[in-house]
Scaffold this motif. Structure first.
Motif, PDB file in Angstrom:
ATOM      1  N   ASN A 142       0.824  -1.203   0.000  1.00 58.93           N
ATOM      2  CA  ASN A 142       0.000   0.000   0.000  1.00 58.93           C
ATOM      3  C   ASN A 142       0.861   1.257   0.000  1.00 58.93           C
ATOM      4  OD1 ASN A 142      -2.215  -1.735   0.221  1.00 58.93           O
ATOM      5  ND2 ASN A 142      -2.139  -1.701   2.455  1.00 58.93           N
ATOM      6  N   GLY A 143       0.282   2.342  -0.467  1.00 58.93           N
ATOM      7  CA  GLY A 143       1.010   3.605  -0.521  1.00 58.93           C
ATOM      8  C   GLY A 143       1.443   4.047   0.860  1.00 58.93           C
ATOM      9  N   PRO A 144       2.731   4.266   1.109  1.00 58.61           N
ATOM     10  CA  PRO A 144       3.201   4.601   2.459  1.00 58.61           C
ATOM     11  C   PRO A 144       2.622   5.893   3.012  1.00 58.61           C
ATOM     12  CG  PRO A 144       4.963   4.859   0.832  1.00 58.61           C
ATOM     13  CD  PRO A 144       3.839   4.158   0.142  1.00 58.61           C
ATOM     14  N   VAL A 145       2.496   6.909   2.177  1.00 58.14           N
ATOM     15  CA  VAL A 145       1.912   8.172   2.639  1.00 58.14           C
ATOM     16  C   VAL A 145       0.421   7.987   2.890  1.00 58.14           C
ATOM     17  CG1 VAL A 145       1.464  10.578   2.048  1.00 58.14           C
ATOM     18  CG2 VAL A 145       3.655   9.542   1.445  1.00 58.14           C
ATOM     19  N   ALA A 146      -0.238   7.232   2.009  1.00 56.50           N
ATOM     20  CA  ALA A 146      -1.671   6.982   2.175  1.00 56.50           C
ATOM     21  C   ALA A 146      -1.950   6.216   3.457  1.00 56.50           C
ATOM     22  CB  ALA A 146      -2.210   6.205   0.976  1.00 56.50           C
ATOM     23  N   VAL A 147      -1.108   5.238   3.784  1.00 58.66           N
ATOM     24  CA  VAL A 147      -1.297   4.454   5.009  1.00 58.66           C
ATOM     25  C   VAL A 147      -1.207   5.361   6.239  1.00 58.66           C
ATOM     26  CG1 VAL A 147      -0.257   2.695   6.488  1.00 58.66           C
ATOM     27  CG2 VAL A 147      -0.577   2.233   4.062  1.00 58.66           C
ATOM     28  N   LYS A 148      -0.210   6.222   6.270  1.00 58.94           N
ATOM     29  CA  LYS A 148      -0.058   7.121   7.419  1.00 58.94           C
ATOM     30  C   LYS A 148      -1.230   8.098   7.511  1.00 58.94           C
ATOM     31  CE  LYS A 148       4.978   6.890   7.681  1.00 58.94           C
ATOM     32  NZ  LYS A 148       6.260   7.622   7.628  1.00 58.94           N
ATOM     33  N   ASN A 149      -1.683   8.577   6.344  1.00 56.07           N
ATOM     34  CA  ASN A 149      -2.826   9.491   6.342  1.00 56.07           C
ATOM     35  C   ASN A 149      -4.109   8.787   6.733  1.00 56.07           C
ATOM     36  OD1 ASN A 149      -2.473  12.472   5.163  1.00 56.07           O
ATOM     37  ND2 ASN A 149      -0.891  11.169   4.286  1.00 56.07           N
ATOM     38  N   ALA A 150      -4.262   7.523   6.320  1.00 56.20           N
ATOM     39  CA  ALA A 150      -5.441   6.751   6.700  1.00 56.20           C
ATOM     40  C   ALA A 150      -5.478   6.535   8.212  1.00 56.20           C
ATOM     41  CB  ALA A 150      -5.450   5.414   5.964  1.00 56.20           C
ATOM     42  N   LYS A 151      -4.305   6.280   8.796  1.00 55.57           N
ATOM     43  CA  LYS A 151      -4.228   6.102  10.252  1.00 55.57           C
ATOM     44  C   LYS A 151      -4.599   7.398  10.967  1.00 55.57           C
ATOM     45  CE  LYS A 151      -1.263   4.631  14.043  1.00 55.57           C
ATOM     46  NZ  LYS A 151      -0.078   3.865  14.456  1.00 55.57           N
ATOM     47  N   ALA A 152      -4.072   8.507  10.490  1.00 58.84           N
ATOM     48  CA  ALA A 152      -4.396   9.799  11.095  1.00 58.84           C
ATOM     49  C   ALA A 152      -5.884  10.115  10.945  1.00 58.84           C
ATOM     50  CB  ALA A 152      -3.552  10.907  10.464  1.00 58.84           C
ATOM     51  N   LEU A 153      -6.460   9.734   9.810  1.00 58.67           N
ATOM     52  CA  LEU A 153      -7.868   9.986   9.552  1.00 58.67           C
ATOM     53  C   LEU A 153      -8.764   9.302  10.580  1.00 58.67           C
ATOM     54  CD1 LEU A 153      -9.987  11.191   7.554  1.00 58.67           C
ATOM     55  CD2 LEU A 153      -9.896   9.004   6.341  1.00 58.67           C
ATOM     56  N   ILE A 154      -8.390   8.101  10.979  1.00 58.33           N
ATOM     57  CA  ILE A 154      -9.187   7.371  11.976  1.00 58.33           C
ATOM     58  C   ILE A 154      -9.292   8.183  13.261  1.00 58.33           C
ATOM     59  CG2 ILE A 154      -9.294   5.303  13.405  1.00 58.33           C
ATOM     60  CD1 ILE A 154      -7.754   3.876  11.076  1.00 58.33           C
ATOM     61  N   ASP A 155      -8.164   8.720  13.717  1.00 60.85           N
ATOM     62  CA  ASP A 155      -8.167   9.517  14.945  1.00 60.85           C
ATOM     63  C   ASP A 155      -8.999  10.792  14.785  1.00 60.85           C
ATOM     64  OD1 ASP A 155      -6.562   7.758  16.387  1.00 60.85           O
ATOM     65  OD2 ASP A 155      -4.714   8.655  15.643  1.00 60.85           O
ATOM     66  N   GLU A 156      -8.980  11.345  13.598  1.00 60.15           N
ATOM     67  CA  GLU A 156      -9.729  12.579  13.352  1.00 60.15           C
ATOM     68  C   GLU A 156     -11.239  12.332  13.300  1.00 60.15           C
ATOM     69  OE1 GLU A 156      -6.060  14.189  10.534  1.00 60.15           O
ATOM     70  OE2 GLU A 156      -8.024  13.758   9.659  1.00 60.15           O
ATOM     71  N   VAL A 157     -11.633  11.169  12.822  1.00 60.57           N
ATOM     72  CA  VAL A 157     -13.054  10.894  12.586  1.00 60.57           C
ATOM     73  C   VAL A 157     -13.714  10.148  13.742  1.00 60.57           C
ATOM     74  CG1 VAL A 157     -14.659   9.626  11.103  1.00 60.57           C
ATOM     75  CG2 VAL A 157     -12.792  10.943  10.072  1.00 60.57           C
ATOM     76  N   ALA A 158     -12.997   9.235  14.384  1.00 62.33           N
ATOM     77  CA  ALA A 158     -13.579   8.394  15.433  1.00 62.33           C
ATOM     78  C   ALA A 158     -14.177   9.238  16.552  1.00 62.33           C
ATOM     79  CB  ALA A 158     -12.526   7.453  15.994  1.00 62.33           C
ATOM     80  N   GLY A 159     -15.420   8.983  16.875  1.00 63.47           N
ATOM     81  CA  GLY A 159     -16.079   9.681  17.962  1.00 63.47           C
ATOM     82  C   GLY A 159     -16.575  11.070  17.605  1.00 63.47           C
ATOM     83  N   HIS A 160     -16.340  11.510  16.386  1.00 62.36           N
ATOM     84  CA  HIS A 160     -16.762  12.847  15.958  1.00 62.36           C
ATOM     85  C   HIS A 160     -18.157  12.763  15.352  1.00 62.36           C
ATOM     86  CE1 HIS A 160     -16.772  16.775  14.048  1.00 62.36           C
ATOM     87  NE2 HIS A 160     -15.575  17.049  14.552  1.00 62.36           N
ATOM     88  N   ALA A 161     -18.991  13.701  15.688  1.00 64.38           N
ATOM     89  CA  ALA A 161     -20.322  13.746  15.088  1.00 64.38           C
ATOM     90  C   ALA A 161     -20.211  13.949  13.583  1.00 64.38           C
ATOM     91  CB  ALA A 161     -21.131  14.879  15.709  1.00 64.38           C
ATOM     92  N   ILE A 162     -21.079  13.273  12.827  1.00 64.48           N
ATOM     93  CA  ILE A 162     -21.066  13.428  11.367  1.00 64.48           C
ATOM     94  C   ILE A 162     -21.843  14.698  11.027  1.00 64.48           C
ATOM     95  CG2 ILE A 162     -21.562  12.335   9.150  1.00 64.48           C
ATOM     96  CD1 ILE A 162     -21.527   9.642  10.570  1.00 64.48           C
ATOM     97  N   ASP A 163     -21.137  15.811  11.121  1.00 64.80           N
ATOM     98  CA  ASP A 163     -21.741  17.112  10.843  1.00 64.80           C
ATOM     99  C   ASP A 163     -21.066  17.743   9.637  1.00 64.80           C
ATOM    100  OD1 ASP A 163     -19.240  17.845  11.806  1.00 64.80           O
ATOM    101  OD2 ASP A 163     -19.996  18.606  13.721  1.00 64.80           O
TER     102      ASP A 163
END
Length: 260
Positions: free
Chosen positions: A198-219
């Motif tokens: 998998n794309g190394p930059v994409a993997v790191k960004n996907a991991k960061a995305l989880i922290d940004e989205v998890a528990g956040h209201a879908i607004d």
């Protein structure tokens, strides 16, 4: 030293705790070594971090001699010791790299924190798990944010309070681990190969995305943020290479680099 860190040719960091005579229990020195190694790995240009231990058991958690010595310390000294364990969990959980944990035998107490802090966890069929702290009149405080995030509040209410030993099947069903494997070395190779594809930059960004989205209201704010995220990655060098490789029916450059 009880902790070793080796970087493979394919840019994978292998972090191993080797203290089998103590069932890989950790004390102040081991915690400090793990923190130092993980902090170092976090700054490297690598593709993944693998955490494993040497011996029959993954880890018995805190070393009993260390716990006995802490019992003689005052409150402030105990807070300082606990903050070091908290730092270990934080640097592992916040690693920018994908992390893989390999579990064999017993994983008790604080060891469950290490497992829960990793992105991918695999255990052998005979692995046993226990949040054993209340048996000693203690609580799994420092590891609780990570373990509860992994297994959920409802399961935590049972196992934090009962200190029951549970099986790999139960750990899988609760979400503490992702897979049960007879051959941990084979599972390690599989996940490393999978991540390297998998794309190394994409993997790191996907991991960061989880922290940004998890528990956040879908607004609207979150929706706009995720739209911005995908737009940024599409126009990035790696995103352009990935899309071009797909349409050209060839392997992307990062796969070619990983195979060298």
């Amino acid at each position: 030293m009880s902790v070793t860190l080796n970087i493979t040719k394919s840019k994978v960091a292998i972090l191993e705790l080797s203290r089998p005579e103590k069932h890989n229990a950790f004390n102040a020195e081991v915690i400090a070594e793990l923190i130092k190694s993980i902090e170092y790995a976090n700054e490297l240009d690598i593709r993944a971090l693998v955490l494993k231990t040497n011996g029959k058991h993954f880890s018995a958690g805190a070393d009993l001699a260390w716990m006995k010595s802490m019992a003689g310390n005052n409150y402030d000294e105990n807070v300082a010791d606990s903050m070091e364990l908290a730092k270990l969990m934080k640097v592992l959980a916040n690693s920018p790299h994908p992390t893989v944990c390999l579990v064999q035998g017993a994983a008790f107490g604080g060891a469950l924190g290490l497992i829960a802090c990793c992105d991918i966890a695999v255990a052998t069929p005979d692995a046993k798990f226990c949040l054993s702290e209340v048996k000693l009149g203690l609580i799994p405080a420092v590891i609780s944010p990570y373990v509860i995030r992994a297994i959920g509040e409802r399961q935590a209410r049972r196992y934090f309070l009962s200190a029951e030993i549970f099986t790999a099947d139960k750990a899988l069903n609760m979400g503490l681990i992702h897979e049960i494997a007879e051959d941990l070395a084979g599972a390690e190779s599989h996940f490393i190969e999978t991540l390297l594809n998998n794309g190394p930059v994409a993997v790191k960004n996907a991991k960061a995305l989880i922290d940004e989205v998890a528990g956040h209201a879908i607004d609207d704010t979150l929706i706009a943020h995720t739209a911005k995220r995908i737009a940024e990655i599409r126009v990035s060098e790696e995103g352009q290479e990935g899309l071009s490789a797909f349409f050209d029916k060839r392997a992307p450059g990062w796969q070619n680099a990983a195979s060298k």
